[in-house]
Design an enzyme around this catalytic site. Sequence first.
Site, mmCIF file in Angstrom:
data_model
loop_
_atom_site.group_PDB
_atom_site.id
_atom_site.type_symbol
_atom_site.label_atom_id
_atom_site.label_comp_id
_atom_site.label_asym_id
_atom_site.label_seq_id
_atom_site.Cartn_x
_atom_site.Cartn_y
_atom_site.Cartn_z
ATOM 1 N N GLN A 1 0.797 -1.222 0.000
ATOM 2 C CA GLN A 1 0.000 0.000 0.000
ATOM 3 C C GLN A 1 0.836 1.281 0.000
ATOM 4 O O GLN A 1 0.340 2.338 -0.378
ATOM 5 C CB GLN A 1 -0.948 0.002 1.200
ATOM 6 C CG GLN A 1 -2.032 -1.066 1.111
ATOM 7 C CD GLN A 1 -2.972 -1.025 2.279
ATOM 8 O OE1 GLN A 1 -2.709 -1.630 3.315
ATOM 9 N NE2 GLN A 1 -4.068 -0.302 2.153
ATOM 10 N N ARG B 1 4.084 0.074 13.032
ATOM 11 C CA ARG B 1 3.739 -1.235 12.489
ATOM 12 C C ARG B 1 3.813 -1.176 10.964
ATOM 13 O O ARG B 1 3.134 -0.356 10.343
ATOM 14 C CB ARG B 1 2.332 -1.656 12.923
ATOM 15 C CG ARG B 1 1.972 -3.030 12.381
ATOM 16 C CD ARG B 1 0.509 -3.387 12.540
ATOM 17 N NE ARG B 1 0.239 -4.618 11.809
ATOM 18 C CZ ARG B 1 -0.916 -4.952 11.259
ATOM 19 N NH1 ARG B 1 -1.956 -4.143 11.362
ATOM 20 N NH2 ARG B 1 -1.040 -6.075 10.603
ATOM 21 N N HIS C 1 1.123 -9.370 4.838
ATOM 22 C CA HIS C 1 -0.021 -8.475 4.701
ATOM 23 C C HIS C 1 -0.488 -8.507 3.239
ATOM 24 O O HIS C 1 -0.456 -7.492 2.544
ATOM 25 C CB HIS C 1 0.356 -7.061 5.134
ATOM 26 C CG HIS C 1 -0.821 -6.184 5.436
ATOM 27 N ND1 HIS C 1 -0.910 -5.426 6.592
ATOM 28 C CD2 HIS C 1 -1.969 -5.934 4.755
ATOM 29 C CE1 HIS C 1 -2.033 -4.736 6.587
ATOM 30 N NE2 HIS C 1 -2.701 -5.039 5.481
ATOM 31 N N ASN D 1 -1.801 -10.890 8.693
ATOM 32 C CA ASN D 1 -2.787 -9.836 8.880
ATOM 33 C C ASN D 1 -4.119 -10.217 8.253
ATOM 34 O O ASN D 1 -4.187 -10.533 7.067
ATOM 35 C CB ASN D 1 -2.293 -8.537 8.232
ATOM 36 C CG ASN D 1 -3.287 -7.395 8.422
ATOM 37 O OD1 ASN D 1 -3.408 -6.837 9.503
ATOM 38 N ND2 ASN D 1 -4.028 -7.070 7.364
ATOM 39 N N GLU D 2 -5.159 -10.204 9.064
ATOM 40 C CA GLU D 2 -6.550 -10.362 8.634
ATOM 41 C C GLU D 2 -6.807 -11.606 7.777
ATOM 42 O O GLU D 2 -7.050 -11.530 6.578
ATOM 43 C CB GLU D 2 -7.017 -9.104 7.904
ATOM 44 C CG GLU D 2 -7.033 -7.883 8.807
ATOM 45 C CD GLU D 2 -7.663 -6.654 8.165
ATOM 46 O OE1 GLU D 2 -7.884 -6.652 6.943
ATOM 47 O OE2 GLU D 2 -7.935 -5.689 8.903
ATOM 48 N N ASN E 1 -7.811 -5.733 14.552
ATOM 49 C CA ASN E 1 -8.079 -4.663 13.596
ATOM 50 C C ASN E 1 -9.582 -4.438 13.597
ATOM 51 O O ASN E 1 -10.339 -5.345 13.221
ATOM 52 C CB ASN E 1 -7.628 -5.039 12.183
ATOM 53 C CG ASN E 1 -6.137 -5.264 12.076
ATOM 54 O OD1 ASN E 1 -5.391 -5.031 13.018
ATOM 55 N ND2 ASN E 1 -5.685 -5.713 10.918
ATOM 56 N N TYR F 1 -12.929 -1.621 12.923
ATOM 57 C CA TYR F 1 -13.353 -0.372 12.314
ATOM 58 C C TYR F 1 -14.827 -0.044 12.544
ATOM 59 O O TYR F 1 -15.179 1.094 12.767
ATOM 60 C CB TYR F 1 -13.099 -0.418 10.798
ATOM 61 C CG TYR F 1 -11.643 -0.414 10.415
ATOM 62 C CD1 TYR F 1 -11.001 0.765 10.087
ATOM 63 C CD2 TYR F 1 -10.902 -1.591 10.350
ATOM 64 C CE1 TYR F 1 -9.663 0.790 9.709
ATOM 65 C CE2 TYR F 1 -9.563 -1.587 9.991
ATOM 66 C CZ TYR F 1 -8.954 -0.395 9.667
ATOM 67 O OH TYR F 1 -7.619 -0.380 9.311
ATOM 68 N N GLU G 1 -5.018 -2.071 14.150
ATOM 69 C CA GLU G 1 -5.558 -1.150 13.144
ATOM 70 C C GLU G 1 -6.870 -0.575 13.659
ATOM 71 O O GLU G 1 -7.711 -1.291 14.203
ATOM 72 C CB GLU G 1 -5.851 -1.829 11.799
ATOM 73 C CG GLU G 1 -4.640 -2.150 10.964
ATOM 74 C CD GLU G 1 -5.021 -2.746 9.606
ATOM 75 O OE1 GLU G 1 -6.134 -2.457 9.110
ATOM 76 O OE2 GLU G 1 -4.207 -3.508 9.056
#
Length: 520
Positions: free
Chosen positions: A44, A102, A147, A191-192, A334, A336, A405
Amino acid sequence: MTVNLFVILCSLVLWVDNGVHSLQKPVRKFPEGFKFGAATAAYQVEGAWNEDGKGPSIWDDLTHTHPSPISDGSTGDVAADTYHLWKSDVELMKQLGLDFYRFSISWSRILPTGFADQINQKGIDYYDNLITELLKNKIEPMVTLYHWDLPSSLQKLGGLANPLIVEWFEQYARVVFDKFGDKVKYWITINEPKQICYEGYGSTAKAPQLNMTGIAEYICAKNVLLSHAKVYHLYDENYRYKQNGQIGISVSCTWYEPASDTIEDHQAAEDARQFDWGQYIHPIFSKTGDFPLSLKNNVRLRSKEQGFLRSRLPVLSSEEIVYIRGSSDFLGINSYTTKLTYRDASLEGMYPVPSYMDDMSAVMVKDASWPQAQSSWLQSVPWGFYKILTQVRYLYDNPAVWITENGWSTSGGLIDNDRVKYYRTYLSALLDAVEEGSNIKGYTAWSLFDNFEWMSGYADKFGIFEVDFKDPKRKRTPRKSAHVYKEIIRSRSLDMNYEVDDKTVLAPTQVVEKDYVEGY
């Protein structure tokens, strides 16, 4: 279907009137030793997609597809260009006051073919320089091994649907631990997993867009859990005694709230939570291990109805259950947003058969009254964040938790009052959970910089620092949220009354003209 009465009772116990957790106390202190950080991910922000020996990843492959599947046709080829701007970026982190940063390592930047027989020294040097500079400035590196940017060569061999991924991931991790383990004390394996497996293998929402729902995401889930456990045990048995670090996993957690107080809607919400994050947290952090019972029952029953000879959810053997259980020093969360969840028999057939969503048999919607971010999936619901943290404490014996996150998207601009309010209300909810006993070690803002936001390209701005993607130098400018976050970190407190003058935010001295933000 048998209703889990314990879960319903927990939901009633956890129910907190929305107004209580929106109360704004003037100043609230964070616990002694609580850490603040910010996060990015390699694809990213790094750019330099084919420089210095880096091999292609599945996101390079996807974004270079024609016609482009990315909403704005963009790529991560340059992104925020942190590959070249790492030193001045660390200066920004220092001025912000971060305790930790991170970031993720691009597997194909250090192992271009995905395999450990070819190590790219220039890739090693990049991460070593970054880590060294962070430590020089008293910023702790928190490193994510994976990731989402799997080397293309491994995807050609089946990627995370191939059980050999467990060995490939271990070999990659061994190289990383050997090269950086003496300097890095916090590791995140993966991650996720849900986004990797359901969105990448079960649908077209993420690379590699395998789109084999109802089968591929469950194969992926088992392989992810075993890969994580393999690397945890590798570190625990071979590196911990000399490197003295910690290793965990980051799981995305959305809160699913029953849309009504009916038994059916409570069960739908519970099923949604177990499919979404219980699928990955329960095998590692529960006392019994294995996949959650509701997940196993749902997939088994639907598989039988559909004529399959056995459940589409792979079985974890007794040896695998033991191997996975307890394989984490901490849980990265993480989080949101929140969704309302209900079950409606009249909607039978609304999902493909077989499919992950059909197995779950829950419908998720948003409340129109919840504040809406730029990203369509993201609404501000701080009491849902509180409920996640509280349920994790109740169900999994209060594990050590890092919020790895949490963030808000806008369409752009420096005066991001919505993001400021989001951070404040979510941090207040976090403090509510901490005061009630949740073992939360730190908080990570997503994201440090505007970045390539996967299928949305550059339309969704998550950064507390704005990045000018039209500028070849990728100029960084702190948003209002950066100023507010800086004060939270400095004071170790949450002051709802602290104000930043918009003129200060817009002042020219706040813009990165050369190497860093002068006067920030």
